[in-house]
Design an enzyme around this catalytic site. Sequence first.
Site, PDB file in Angstrom:
ATOM      1  N   ARG A   1      -8.702   8.071   2.803  1.00 44.73           N
ATOM      2  CA  ARG A   1      -9.584   6.977   2.395  1.00 44.73           C
ATOM      3  C   ARG A   1     -10.446   6.529   3.575  1.00 44.73           C
ATOM      4  NH1 ARG A   1      -9.138   1.784   3.749  1.00 44.73           N
ATOM      5  NH2 ARG A   1      -7.086   2.155   4.645  1.00 44.73           N
ATOM      6  N   ARG A   2      -9.844   6.378   4.736  1.00 46.46           N
ATOM      7  CA  ARG A   2     -10.587   5.971   5.940  1.00 46.46           C
ATOM      8  C   ARG A   2     -11.523   7.098   6.386  1.00 46.46           C
ATOM      9  NH1 ARG A   2      -5.038   3.404   8.419  1.00 46.46           N
ATOM     10  NH2 ARG A   2      -5.284   1.301   7.559  1.00 46.46           N
TER      11      ARG A   2
ATOM     12  N   LYS B   1       0.827  -1.234   0.000  1.00 47.69           N
ATOM     13  CA  LYS B   1       0.000   0.000   0.000  1.00 47.69           C
ATOM     14  C   LYS B   1       0.851   1.269   0.000  1.00 47.69           C
ATOM     15  CE  LYS B   1      -2.057   1.363   3.907  1.00 47.69           C
ATOM     16  NZ  LYS B   1      -2.870   1.301   5.133  1.00 47.69           N
ATOM     17  N   ASP B   2       2.148   1.111   0.281  1.00 49.85           N
ATOM     18  CA  ASP B   2       3.037   2.281   0.283  1.00 49.85           C
ATOM     19  C   ASP B   2       3.808   2.441  -1.029  1.00 49.85           C
ATOM     20  OD1 ASP B   2       2.263   2.728   2.888  1.00 49.85           O
ATOM     21  OD2 ASP B   2       3.910   1.577   3.733  1.00 49.85           O
TER      22      ASP B   2
ATOM     23  N   ARG C   1      -0.755  10.493  12.681  1.00 56.95           N
ATOM     24  CA  ARG C   1       0.357   9.933  11.913  1.00 56.95           C
ATOM     25  C   ARG C   1       1.274   9.137  12.817  1.00 56.95           C
ATOM     26  NH1 ARG C   1       3.710  11.766   8.209  1.00 56.95           N
ATOM     27  NH2 ARG C   1       4.183   9.514   8.173  1.00 56.95           N
TER      28      ARG C   1
ATOM     29  N   CYS D   1      -1.793   9.522  -2.079  1.00 53.88           N
ATOM     30  CA  CYS D   1      -2.343   9.639  -0.716  1.00 53.88           C
ATOM     31  C   CYS D   1      -3.129  10.939  -0.539  1.00 53.88           C
ATOM     32  CB  CYS D   1      -1.244   9.541   0.322  1.00 53.88           C
ATOM     33  SG  CYS D   1       0.101  10.693   0.041  1.00 53.88           S
TER      34      CYS D   1
ATOM     35  N   ARG E   1       0.688   5.636  17.227  1.00 50.48           N
ATOM     36  CA  ARG E   1      -0.755   5.897  17.111  1.00 50.48           C
ATOM     37  C   ARG E   1      -1.512   5.344  18.313  1.00 50.48           C
ATOM     38  NH1 ARG E   1      -2.211   4.193  11.084  1.00 50.48           N
ATOM     39  NH2 ARG E   1      -0.163   3.227  10.995  1.00 50.48           N
TER      40      ARG E   1
HETATM   41  N1  LIG Z   1       2.233   3.414   6.010  1.00 52.48           N
HETATM   42  C1  LIG Z   1       1.181   2.839   6.800  1.00 52.48           C
HETATM   43  C2  LIG Z   1       1.081   1.354   6.578  1.00 52.48           C
HETATM   44  N2  LIG Z   1       1.609   0.707   5.512  1.00 52.48           N
HETATM   45  C3  LIG Z   1       1.254  -0.646   5.635  1.00 52.48           C
HETATM   46  C4  LIG Z   1       0.514  -0.808   6.789  1.00 52.48           C
HETATM   47  C5  LIG Z   1      -0.120  -2.055   7.286  1.00 52.48           C
HETATM   48  C6  LIG Z   1       0.461  -3.316   6.692  1.00 52.48           C
HETATM   49  C7  LIG Z   1      -0.080  -3.662   5.301  1.00 52.48           C
HETATM   50  O1  LIG Z   1      -1.015  -3.031   4.770  1.00 52.48           O
HETATM   51  O2  LIG Z   1       0.454  -4.635   4.782  1.00 52.48           O
HETATM   52  C8  LIG Z   1       0.444   0.429   7.414  1.00 52.48           C
HETATM   53  C9  LIG Z   1      -0.187   0.696   8.741  1.00 52.48           C
HETATM   54  C10 LIG Z   1      -1.673   1.002   8.662  1.00 52.48           C
HETATM   55  O3  LIG Z   1      -2.214   1.308   7.579  1.00 52.48           O
HETATM   56  O4  LIG Z   1      -2.309   0.889   9.728  1.00 52.48           O
END
Ligand SMILES: NCc1[nH]cc(CCC(=O)O)c1CC(=O)O
Length: 315
Positions: free
Chosen positions: A131-132, A83-84, A149, A242, A155
Amino acid sequence: MNANVLRIGTRGSRLALWQAEWVQSRLQELYPELTVRLVPISTQGDRIQDVPLARIGGKGLFVKEIEEALFDGRIDLAVHSMKDVPSVLPTGLILACIPQREDPRDALISRNGRDFSQLPQGARIGTSALRRQAQLLYRRPDLEIVPLRGNVETRLRKMEEEHLDGIILAAAGLKRLGLMRLISACLPPELSLPAIGQGALGLECHQDNGWVLKRIAPLHHPATALTVSAERSFLRRLNGGCQVPLAAHGTLAGQTLTLTGLVAGIDGRCLLKETVAASLSQAEELGVHLAEKLLSKGADRILAALDIRPKPLGS
Ligand SMILES: NCc1[nH]cc(CCC(=O)O)c1CC(=O)O
């Protein structure tokens, strides 16, 4: 490069290190003769903790420095949370391996273990993911979204310090860190559609590094790779990042790939969601088809308001 040493680049957060150590352990099991080392690398996304990512903007806040280490030979392999990873990679690098996905859902950690439906009127919920935010406000416009953040531990600490009623994190991250007991509720995708690639890891290396490609191949999970490919194709077509509330999640049943995607305004007042399906071999095309279906239903206006210009095919 030493033929018997494989260096894995990773962010330095506990979650990122856990993920990299998981890959390290799998490779050591497969190749006992191989030495696998971790190389923690600080990224801009890790260093800038007090500003919502949407405001920092830019792509690859959590991957750029790790990709630079691939290019200059300091590491042989990068382990990312999918996701990053931006939808377009630097020329010469590939996502060669996508292991089996962990639970892709968002998770609510709330005071007194309340479920989402039990959150009090005006509850203060911490998240920095647009998104959330958009999906929560769509369902509960009374909620107060508090920007939050930092890594998972930060968090959790801020939830207490700022007296929040709850925070939203990825179930995958909490499960990997052994924090499942903190989860009050895993949010169904109908309520909070996951981020593109959420729960999946991506192993990135040079496209011509046969030595690494061969060793990581046994970790690849084709079904996860197909769903992530469709989700990323959706992201690429919308030219998202993002700064815009986008979500997409693919699932497989037999030979059919089903993809649900969402585009929303930041305040959740407008939210467009569609679901499409196709055969497994059409993963990339399915993501484009879904993006264009949403654009035709008004997603173009939502994105224009956020100054995001979708990328026509071939551009
Ligand atoms: N940069 C935030 C991030 N990148 C990946 C994850 C969770 C692990 C994943 O999605 O595999 C998270 C933490 C979150 O969204 O709570």
